[in-house]
Write a protein that holds these residues in place. Structure first.
Motif, short mmCIF file in Angstrom:
data_model
loop_
_atom_site.label_atom_id
_atom_site.label_comp_id
_atom_site.label_asym_id
_atom_site.label_seq_id
_atom_site.Cartn_x
_atom_site.Cartn_y
_atom_site.Cartn_z
N TRP A 190 70.25 59.02 8.51
CA TRP A 190 68.88 58.63 8.23
C TRP A 190 68.10 58.80 9.53
N PRO A 191 66.79 58.81 9.48
CA PRO A 191 66.01 59.04 10.70
C PRO A 191 66.32 58.06 11.83
N ASP A 192 66.68 56.83 11.49
CA ASP A 192 66.91 55.84 12.54
C ASP A 192 68.36 55.40 12.68
N GLY A 193 69.31 56.19 12.17
CA GLY A 193 70.72 55.84 12.35
C GLY A 193 71.65 56.74 11.57
N GLU A 194 72.91 56.66 11.93
CA GLU A 194 73.95 57.48 11.31
C GLU A 194 75.22 56.65 11.16
#
Length: 120
Positions: free
Chosen positions: A33-37
């Motif tokens: 996701w844009p703010d984490g993996e």
């Protein structure tokens, strides 16, 4: 694929095999996701396990486990929240934890599995 990406993929595969040998079932890999993996998402009994895989060949800076500090933890928590939101109500009601698999190399001899490494 860069050398770093190849090493990361190899580390994640090694960690997945290690966890599966200890009774976990891998149900997701490399979810972004844009703010984490999330490197790995597993099931262990009734629980969901979000796994961060860290590879460090040099312990001068604290080793692999020490590299999962507060900033990284916050990104993992946000990614887990995205995962849970996408999966629906049934998944959100399951117990969940964050584990870290720390590798000192890709030979499989030095694997440190830290269960419940940090909380929400």
């Amino acid at each position: 694929m860069t050398l770093r990406a190849a090493h990361g993929a190899a580390a994640e595969a090694l960690a997945a095999r290690h966890l599966e040998a200890h009774g976990l079932r891998v149900i997701g890999r490399n979810l972004r996701w844009p703010d984490g993996e999330l490197d790995l998402v597993c099931e262990h009994g009734d629980s969901l396990v979000f796994v961060e895989v860290r590879l460090r060949r040099d312990a001068r800076f604290g080793g692999a486990a020490a590299s999962v500090g507060p900033t990284k933890q916050a990104r993992l928590i946000r990614a887990a929240q995205h995962y849970l939101a996408e999966q629906g109500r049934r998944t959100r009601q399951r117990p969940a934890r964050f584990d870290v698999v720390a590798l000192s190399g890709l030979d499989g001899r030095q694997i440190e599995w830290i269960r419940d490494a940090f909380g929400l």
